[in-house]
Design a protein around this motif. Structure first.
Motif, PDB file in Angstrom:
ATOM      1  N   ASP A 141       5.322 -23.974  26.142  1.00 49.87           N
ATOM      2  CA  ASP A 141       4.166 -23.553  25.359  1.00 49.87           C
ATOM      3  C   ASP A 141       4.134 -22.035  25.185  1.00 49.87           C
ATOM      4  OD1 ASP A 141       3.441 -26.217  25.222  1.00 49.87           O
ATOM      5  OD2 ASP A 141       1.873 -26.058  26.766  1.00 49.87           O
ATOM      6  N   ALA A 142       4.404 -21.306  26.266  1.00 47.97           N
ATOM      7  CA  ALA A 142       4.391 -19.839  26.198  1.00 47.97           C
ATOM      8  C   ALA A 142       5.489 -19.322  25.276  1.00 47.97           C
ATOM      9  CB  ALA A 142       4.555 -19.250  27.599  1.00 47.97           C
ATOM     10  N   VAL A 143       6.697 -19.890  25.395  1.00 49.11           N
ATOM     11  CA  VAL A 143       7.807 -19.460  24.534  1.00 49.11           C
ATOM     12  C   VAL A 143       7.521 -19.836  23.082  1.00 49.11           C
ATOM     13  CG1 VAL A 143      10.247 -19.868  24.002  1.00 49.11           C
ATOM     14  CG2 VAL A 143       9.536 -19.400  26.354  1.00 49.11           C
ATOM     15  N   ASN A 144       6.950 -21.002  22.849  1.00 47.93           N
ATOM     16  CA  ASN A 144       6.583 -21.391  21.484  1.00 47.93           C
ATOM     17  C   ASN A 144       5.576 -20.411  20.894  1.00 47.93           C
ATOM     18  OD1 ASN A 144       8.283 -23.596  21.405  1.00 47.93           O
ATOM     19  ND2 ASN A 144       6.719 -25.025  22.102  1.00 47.93           N
ATOM     20  N   THR A 145       4.625 -19.959  21.706  1.00 45.14           N
ATOM     21  CA  THR A 145       3.653 -18.968  21.239  1.00 45.14           C
ATOM     22  C   THR A 145       4.355 -17.665  20.881  1.00 45.14           C
ATOM     23  OG1 THR A 145       1.872 -19.941  22.546  1.00 45.14           O
ATOM     24  CG2 THR A 145       1.593 -17.649  21.871  1.00 45.14           C
ATOM     25  N   LEU A 146       5.280 -17.237  21.726  1.00 46.85           N
ATOM     26  CA  LEU A 146       6.040 -16.016  21.432  1.00 46.85           C
ATOM     27  C   LEU A 146       6.805 -16.144  20.127  1.00 46.85           C
ATOM     28  CD1 LEU A 146       7.584 -14.918  24.854  1.00 46.85           C
ATOM     29  CD2 LEU A 146       5.918 -13.664  23.486  1.00 46.85           C
ATOM     30  N   VAL A 147       7.504 -17.244  19.971  1.00 46.67           N
ATOM     31  CA  VAL A 147       8.344 -17.442  18.785  1.00 46.67           C
ATOM     32  C   VAL A 147       7.490 -17.568  17.526  1.00 46.67           C
ATOM     33  CG1 VAL A 147       9.940 -19.056  17.671  1.00 46.67           C
ATOM     34  CG2 VAL A 147      10.289 -18.407  20.058  1.00 46.67           C
ATOM     35  N   ARG A 148       6.396 -18.295  17.621  1.00 44.41           N
ATOM     36  CA  ARG A 148       5.561 -18.570  16.453  1.00 44.41           C
ATOM     37  C   ARG A 148       4.670 -17.388  16.073  1.00 44.41           C
ATOM     38  NH1 ARG A 148       3.389 -22.719  18.535  1.00 44.41           N
ATOM     39  NH2 ARG A 148       1.533 -21.672  19.267  1.00 44.41           N
ATOM     40  N   GLU A 149       4.073 -16.732  17.063  1.00 43.82           N
ATOM     41  CA  GLU A 149       3.048 -15.732  16.764  1.00 43.82           C
ATOM     42  C   GLU A 149       3.480 -14.289  16.949  1.00 43.82           C
ATOM     43  OE1 GLU A 149      -0.459 -16.682  18.978  1.00 43.82           O
ATOM     44  OE2 GLU A 149      -0.426 -18.787  18.354  1.00 43.82           O
ATOM     45  N   VAL A 150       4.514 -14.066  17.744  1.00 48.68           N
ATOM     46  CA  VAL A 150       4.860 -12.685  18.089  1.00 48.68           C
ATOM     47  C   VAL A 150       6.172 -12.237  17.460  1.00 48.68           C
ATOM     48  CG1 VAL A 150       5.285 -11.093  19.994  1.00 48.68           C
ATOM     49  CG2 VAL A 150       3.568 -12.886  20.249  1.00 48.68           C
ATOM     50  N   LEU A 151       7.209 -13.017  17.641  1.00 51.08           N
ATOM     51  CA  LEU A 151       8.520 -12.622  17.135  1.00 51.08           C
ATOM     52  C   LEU A 151       8.604 -12.901  15.638  1.00 51.08           C
ATOM     53  CD1 LEU A 151      10.612 -14.136  20.036  1.00 51.08           C
ATOM     54  CD2 LEU A 151      10.006 -11.746  19.723  1.00 51.08           C
ATOM     55  N   PRO A 152       9.058 -11.952  14.843  1.00 52.99           N
ATOM     56  CA  PRO A 152       9.145 -12.185  13.398  1.00 52.99           C
ATOM     57  C   PRO A 152      10.178 -13.249  13.057  1.00 52.99           C
ATOM     58  CG  PRO A 152      10.209 -10.118  13.966  1.00 52.99           C
ATOM     59  CD  PRO A 152       9.558 -10.638  15.231  1.00 52.99           C
ATOM     60  N   ALA A 153       9.933 -13.949  11.989  1.00 55.01           N
ATOM     61  CA  ALA A 153      10.810 -15.045  11.568  1.00 55.01           C
ATOM     62  C   ALA A 153      12.245 -14.571  11.354  1.00 55.01           C
ATOM     63  CB  ALA A 153      10.276 -15.694  10.303  1.00 55.01           C
ATOM     64  N   ALA A 154      12.424 -13.331  10.930  1.00 52.62           N
ATOM     65  CA  ALA A 154      13.768 -12.819  10.683  1.00 52.62           C
ATOM     66  C   ALA A 154      14.582 -12.718  11.966  1.00 52.62           C
ATOM     67  CB  ALA A 154      13.702 -11.451  10.028  1.00 52.62           C
ATOM     68  N   GLU A 155      13.916 -12.551  13.107  1.00 51.06           N
ATOM     69  CA  GLU A 155      14.617 -12.409  14.373  1.00 51.06           C
ATOM     70  C   GLU A 155      14.899 -13.747  15.031  1.00 51.06           C
ATOM     71  OE1 GLU A 155      15.820  -9.747  15.980  1.00 51.06           O
ATOM     72  OE2 GLU A 155      15.352  -8.548  14.252  1.00 51.06           O
ATOM     73  N   VAL A 156      14.170 -14.748  14.664  1.00 54.17           N
ATOM     74  CA  VAL A 156      14.332 -16.045  15.293  1.00 54.17           C
ATOM     75  C   VAL A 156      15.205 -16.910  14.397  1.00 54.17           C
ATOM     76  CG1 VAL A 156      13.147 -18.065  16.175  1.00 54.17           C
ATOM     77  CG2 VAL A 156      12.084 -15.827  16.385  1.00 54.17           C
ATOM     78  N   HIS A 157      16.398 -17.191  14.844  1.00 53.67           N
ATOM     79  CA  HIS A 157      17.352 -17.962  14.062  1.00 53.67           C
ATOM     80  C   HIS A 157      17.161 -19.435  14.379  1.00 53.67           C
ATOM     81  CE1 HIS A 157      19.058 -14.099  13.258  1.00 53.67           C
ATOM     82  NE2 HIS A 157      19.228 -13.897  14.543  1.00 53.67           N
ATOM     83  N   THR A 158      16.230 -20.046  13.690  1.00 51.94           N
ATOM     84  CA  THR A 158      15.992 -21.466  13.927  1.00 51.94           C
ATOM     85  C   THR A 158      17.038 -22.276  13.203  1.00 51.94           C
ATOM     86  OG1 THR A 158      14.463 -21.524  12.066  1.00 51.94           O
ATOM     87  CG2 THR A 158      13.506 -21.159  14.235  1.00 51.94           C
ATOM     88  N   ARG A 159      17.214 -23.486  13.644  1.00 54.53           N
ATOM     89  CA  ARG A 159      18.213 -24.370  13.042  1.00 54.53           C
ATOM     90  C   ARG A 159      17.611 -25.017  11.791  1.00 54.53           C
ATOM     91  NH1 ARG A 159      18.868 -23.885  18.289  1.00 54.53           N
ATOM     92  NH2 ARG A 159      20.931 -23.933  19.188  1.00 54.53           N
ATOM     93  N   ARG A 160      17.804 -24.388  10.643  1.00 55.91           N
ATOM     94  CA  ARG A 160      17.294 -24.892   9.367  1.00 55.91           C
ATOM     95  C   ARG A 160      18.429 -24.927   8.364  1.00 55.91           C
ATOM     96  NH1 ARG A 160      11.775 -21.318   8.814  1.00 55.91           N
ATOM     97  NH2 ARG A 160      10.735 -22.222  10.600  1.00 55.91           N
ATOM     98  N   PHE A 161      18.198 -25.651   7.294  1.00 55.40           N
ATOM     99  CA  PHE A 161      19.171 -25.664   6.219  1.00 55.40           C
ATOM    100  C   PHE A 161      19.154 -24.327   5.488  1.00 55.40           C
ATOM    101  CE2 PHE A 161      18.068 -30.186   6.671  1.00 55.40           C
ATOM    102  CZ  PHE A 161      19.334 -30.685   6.923  1.00 55.40           C
ATOM    103  N   ALA A 162      20.296 -23.949   4.960  1.00 57.09           N
ATOM    104  CA  ALA A 162      20.369 -22.723   4.162  1.00 57.09           C
ATOM    105  C   ALA A 162      19.600 -22.937   2.864  1.00 57.09           C
ATOM    106  CB  ALA A 162      21.831 -22.399   3.856  1.00 57.09           C
ATOM    107  N   PRO A 163      18.971 -21.879   2.332  1.00 56.50           N
ATOM    108  CA  PRO A 163      18.248 -22.033   1.075  1.00 56.50           C
ATOM    109  C   PRO A 163      19.192 -22.417  -0.065  1.00 56.50           C
ATOM    110  CG  PRO A 163      18.239 -19.729   1.812  1.00 56.50           C
ATOM    111  CD  PRO A 163      18.936 -20.532   2.861  1.00 56.50           C
ATOM    112  N   VAL A 164      18.707 -23.251  -0.954  1.00 62.34           N
ATOM    113  CA  VAL A 164      19.485 -23.714  -2.105  1.00 62.34           C
ATOM    114  C   VAL A 164      18.778 -23.249  -3.369  1.00 62.34           C
ATOM    115  CG1 VAL A 164      20.345 -25.748  -3.333  1.00 62.34           C
ATOM    116  CG2 VAL A 164      20.273 -25.732  -0.831  1.00 62.34           C
ATOM    117  N   HIS A 165      19.534 -22.559  -4.227  1.00 65.40           N
ATOM    118  CA  HIS A 165      18.959 -22.099  -5.495  1.00 65.40           C
ATOM    119  C   HIS A 165      18.684 -23.299  -6.393  1.00 65.40           C
ATOM    120  CE1 HIS A 165      18.705 -20.182  -9.460  1.00 65.40           C
ATOM    121  NE2 HIS A 165      18.229 -19.153  -8.769  1.00 65.40           N
ATOM    122  N   PHE A 166      17.658 -23.219  -7.215  1.00 67.28           N
ATOM    123  CA  PHE A 166      17.238 -24.328  -8.061  1.00 67.28           C
ATOM    124  C   PHE A 166      18.357 -24.807  -8.991  1.00 67.28           C
ATOM    125  CE2 PHE A 166      15.151 -26.174 -11.804  1.00 67.28           C
ATOM    126  CZ  PHE A 166      14.435 -27.173 -11.175  1.00 67.28           C
TER     127      PHE A 166
END
Length: 196
Positions: free
Chosen positions: A164-189
């Motif tokens: 819970d504490a780490v999730n709070t850090l990742v979600r509310e404190v650390l910027p999205a650019a720094e957190v490399h989550t496992r997501r699909f790469a963006p696809v252009h339209f």
């Protein structure tokens, strides 16, 4: 974004270090890099004499200054955080934690010392200017037990609180650019194909 894990135990292996390890693993799993500062590895004489010119002290103070998030772990002795941590915190400038988020962790022999986080450590962290202090996590010896292999293991309840504490850090404190989550790469339209 840098996360500094501060180990405030005078022992090389400790339950509070096990809590730090568990936080580090959870952050690394989410793509966040951490650094560790073992206060016990600093020059004892320089700590006690407040020798700011000592390389180990000046380097440690610089690491705190550069960090955006600080995770502090300490054993509780006599209803307060460790003396090793106290000496180090006393060396920090008055605004050393300004703009930083802090996650305090502590371990103790029984639940009787649980309030040491709120009544001993939290006021010091606030006086150092911490922007945000997350709810502390306190674990008893039974909650960070020694396994058959001799390693410390965090039980499920404490593990969930660390999640819970780490999730709070990742979600509310650390910027999205720094957190490399496992997501699909963006696809252009223009690359999207649809069949009916």
């Amino acid at each position: 974004m840098s996360v500094l894990l501060i180990a405030g135990s005078p022992s090389e292996r400790s339950r509070s270090a096990a809590l730090l390890d568990a936080v580090a693993q959870r952050l690394q799993f989410r793509g966040v890099r951490t650094e560790r500062l073992q206060i016990r590895d600093l020059s004892p004489q320089a700590l006690i004499l407040a020798d700011f010119g000592n390389p180990s002290i000046s380097h440690a103070l610089g690491r705190v200054a550069k960090a955006d998030v600080v995770v502090v772990a300490t054993p509780v002795y006599k209803a307060a955080y460790s003396g090793v941590l106290k000496v180090f915190l006393d060396l920090l400038p008055q605004n050393a934690l300004a703009g930083k988020t802090v996650l305090p962790l502590a371990t103790g022999g029984s639940a009787n010392h649980m309030l040491a986080l709120d009544y001993a450590l939290r006021p010091v962290l606030q006086s150092l200017g911490a922007k945000q202090i997350l709810p502390g996590i306190y674990a008893t010896d039974a909650q960070v037990a020694v396994s058959e292999s001799g390693a410390y293991e965090v039980n499920a309840d404490i593990g969930q609180r660390l999640d819970d504490a780490v999730n709070t850090l990742v979600r509310e404190v650390l910027p999205a650019a720094e957190v490399h989550t496992r997501r699909f790469a963006p696809v252009h339209f223009s690359q999207v194909r649809c069949s009916v």
